[in-house]
Design a protein around this motif. Structure first.
Motif: not given
Length: 794
Positions: A39-42, A47-50, A300-306
């Motif tokens: 759920v967190i990933e979806i 949201s993070v990408e936006t 990959t770098a953008a989503l690293l905190p997630l």
């Protein structure tokens, strides 16, 4: 395991419910953790990408604006310099003025050091003055910036300055690096208002590097790349591996449509990036270069905190799973202890002991255990009662077994006698008998079958029928038919064997048919076969009686050959006789006496009748030998019907019968595919029969109608008379060869009895059918149904 506490060892030694509860708690905890991670990933990924994508788009917009504003300043600066009044007084004869203008240009270059070169040309393109004297005297008339400036194009895209690179100072422009510049050029005017030359400046591309560094911090530059792409897709500024290359990415196309935004895409290095984009649109009077600014960051770098958050949640879930497992073991102990006591009591009962299960202790006094204890005590009481009854029943069981054994022996004897009797009947039969099971394999084979085919019973039993006695070209249809029978029988077992709900699959049963089969030597020969389905509701098989009809077929061929030969031999002299009589009746030999003329007319009619009989016989012979040919042509049906009516008008007049055509306007365009002569022959046969059996002064109607059946378009041609109808006894054989009505009137009307048989075959060869409606004393309606292929355009 000496380091594990005693109580924990006890818990780990538990089996059954306790262990399953502990495992269930642990599994549920892990499942909940996995769901939470998913759920967190979806939820968070989008949201993070936006957020990051919008940030990159804003960076791209800011960078584009910085480039536009920077070029606007240089664009305005050079234009103002070209419009300055003191610049138009330059002349080759005024040395002091040239020195002064050179100083002005050098001052401008010093003020903004990214000007790699600034100079002025005369109207012919000769460089008359330049900062530091570089390229003075050079002919620039063929250079793009000179001609573009005269044409009103004041900006040139980024390009390498090969000649200028050799003259620039090495401390600012290393020799091993290409010098890239942007041309800014404006024409300047003399005092008379005419073009005196061009003022040009070459802006060093280091200017773009400076803007890039000012827009991005050192931290940004470590994981964010900015890429400048010209309008042709060539990378002007960006990572070293991309500079100078042409790229074609979705972000470039999006920038052309929406000016600014972001997307996620795969780049030539096969990595996915979040890409913010913005298209250069110019600033104030500066028209812009048509560049696209791309600011990218690795997905990959953008989503690293997630990913780090997901990892923390996963480890927390694992710890929770261990905790829940320990809780499950403790809960399970309180549940299974009373159940273990019940299990021990049940085991003692199984060993034959009479045990009264004690009530549960107060520590485990819950409803389910109490109910189970009471049920087991009641079950034990019933068990011992039934055990006593069973012992009593066993005393009489042997007598019952002896009685049933005797009855079964008697029934088996009857079955054996019946089977022997049936086998004796089959063996004494004059016909070959074959049995085939539901899978298409031989299950029976009598002596006559051995003689007919050459295989013994032992050789064929269990073999596949279609691969043994059926010719190769018929094997597929036989296998398909057997499969259809199986499917039909399985669809509704409550029906009888001949009413399984699939008429097409059963239509071959209980009918005498002629088929070709193979013997052991692979020779084909014809047989007459009758197939039945024997069904005992649990199983079924096919029974078939076969007769070799090779001799009969040979006799039929000889008969057909004889009839064909005789018919051909008779038709030639009959044609001559008919022609001669026709000439005599026509007066070729002069006027004949009335009595002689009457006799000749009788002879002519009988010749015509005999010719029709011979033609019908020849048609039957062609049909039976398979030599009748058809020329199928698309044609309008109405013209066929009209031609048939016209051909029988004279015949109708001799009987004083009127022919009528009934055709609706929308039926006149119907088209069919068929042999024109054969279809007219069928219609003439039907019309002639209707005329012949109509009363004097009556009418015969030919009618055309269309209808749909099974999703296909059909056309019906009906011939209706108002005669006495067809007798009930004659109807079943009306389409048989040489079939004629039994009444004296039918004999008086004449005919060969072949017309309807021939017509039926011709219609069926066209994919149609022929039938009739009739009742004694009522009008008779013969009709033909043919497939309709199209309607002609009106």
């Amino acid at each position: 395991m000496p380091f594990i506490p005693l109580k924990l060892k006890k818990y780990l030694s538990m089996r059954g419910v306790g262990l399953y509860l502990a495992l269930t708690f642990s599994a549920l905890s892990l499942l909940l953790t996995c769901i939470l991670v998913e759920v967190i990933e979806i939820a968070a990924t989008n949201s993070v990408e936006t957020r990051i994508g919008n940030g990159l788009a804003e960076r791209a917009t800011q960078t584009s604006d910085a480039f536009d504003r920077g070029l606007f300043e240089r664009y305005r600066e050079v234009r103002l310099m070209a419009n300055r009044e003191d610049m138009v007084t330059i002349s080759d004869n005024l040395h002091d003025n040239r020195v002064q203008r050179r100083r002005q240009l050098e001052t401008l270059q010093t003020t903004y050091p990214y000007y790699a070169w600034i100079g002025m040309t005369d109207a012919n393109g000769k460089v008359i003055v330049a900062a530091h004297g570089l390229l003075e005297g050079m002919d620039a008339s063929r250079l793009p910036w000179f001609n573009n400036a005269l044409s009103g194009i004041n900006l040139g895209d980024v390009h390498e300055a090969t000649l200028l690179a050799k003259l620039l100072p090495a401390d600012k422009y290393p020799i091993n690096e290409p010098v890239r510049i942007i041309d800014i050029a404006f024409p300047y005017l003399d005092k008379a208002g005419k073009t005196a030359g061009v003022l040009a400046a070459h802006l060093s591309w280091h200017w773009a590097d400076d803007i890039k560094r000012s827009m991005f911090t050192a931290r940004d530059q470590s994981n964010i790349d900015s890429v400048i792409v010209n309008k042709d897709g060539k990378v002007l500024l960006g990572p070293a591996e991309l500079e100078g290359k042409t790229i074609n990415l979705p972000s470039l196309k999006l920038a052309q449509k929406s000016a600014a935004g972001y997307t996620v895409e795969t780049w030539p290095d096969n990595q996915r990036y979040l890409v913010g984009f913005s298209r250069s649109t110019g600033y104030q009077s500066y028209p812009g270069m048509g560049w696209t600014i791309l600011v990218r960051q690795s997905e990959t770098a953008a989503l690293l905190p997630l990913k780090k958050i997901q990892l923390k949640v996963l480890w927390s879930g694992a710890a929770a799973a261990i905790l829940f497992s320990l809780v499950g073991l403790i809960v399970a102990r309180n549940i299974i202890l009373p159940l273990r006591a019940l299990a021990k009591s049940a085991q003692r009962i199984q060993n034959g002991e009479i045990v009264n299960i004690p009530a549960p202790s107060s520590n485990s006094n819950y409803f389910e255990v109490q109910a189970l204890t009471a049920s087991l005590n009641a079950l034990v009481g019933n068990l011992f009662k039934k055990e006593s009854a069973l012992k009593e029943l066993n005393l009489t069981l042997e007598k019952r077994v002896e009685l049933r054994t005797a009855e079964l022996g008697e029934a088996l004897t009857k079955v054996t006698v019946s089977e022997n009797r049936i086998q004796s009947i089959l063996e004494s039969a004059q016909a070959a008998f074959v049995g085939v099971d539901s899978r298409g394999n031989f299950s029976d084979w009598n002596t006559q079958a051995e003689k007919m085919f050459g295989w013994t019973r032992q050789e064929v039993l269990g073999k596949q029928m279609s691969r043994t006695i059926v010719p190769l070209r018929f094997q597929a249809i036989i296998d398909k038919t057997i499969a259809q029978v199986y499917q039909a029988r399985s669809a509704d077992r409550s029906r009888t064997a001949t009413d399984t709900g699939n008429t097409n699959a059963m239509k071959f049963l209980n009918h005498r048919m002629e088929r070709l089969v193979l013997d052991r030597e692979n020779n084909e020969f014809p047989v007459e076969i009758t197939i039945s389905l024997v069904d005992d509701r649990d199983n079924y098989f096919f029974s078939a009686f076969l007769h070799d009809i090779s001799d009969r077929k040979q006799i039929e061929r000889m008969k057909n050959d004889f009839i064909s030969t005789v018919s051909h031999e008779l038709r030639t002299p009959l044609t001559s006789i008919r022609g001669s009589i026709g000439l005599l009746v026509g007066g070729v030999a002069g006027e004949l006496p009335a009595q002689a003329k009457s006799l000749l007319e009788i002879a002519s009619k009988n010749c015509a009748r005999l010719v029709r009989l011979i033609n019908d016989v020849l048609d039957i012979e062609k049909i039976e030998s398979g030599n009748m040919r058809f020329e199928m042509v698309n044609q309008p049906l109405l013209s066929l019907a009209q031609q048939a009516v016209e051909a029988t008008q004279g015949y109708a007049a001799t009987f004083n019968v009127r022919l009528i055509m009934s055709v609706a306007s929308h039926e006149r365009t119907v088209q069919i595919s068929g042999d024109r002569d054969r279809l007219i022959q069928v219609l003439i046969n039907l019309l002639s029969n209707a005329i012949k059996y109509s009363p004097t002064g009556g009418t015969v109607t030919l009618q055309l109608d269309q209808h749909k059946e099974a999703g296909k378009d059909w056309v019906r041609i009906s011939v209706i008379d108002h005669g006495s109808g067809i007798s009930k006894e004659f109807r079943p054989r009306i389409f048989q060869k040489f079939a004629m009505g039994d009444s004296a009137d039918s004999r008086k009307k004449g005919g060969t009895g072949l017309g309807l048989s021939i017509s039926k075959h011709l219609v069926e060869q066209h994919g149609g059918r022929i039938d009739f409606f009739s009742a004694t004393g009522h009008p008779t309606k013969f009709f033909i149904d043919l497939p309709s292929i199209a309607a002609l355009s009106v």
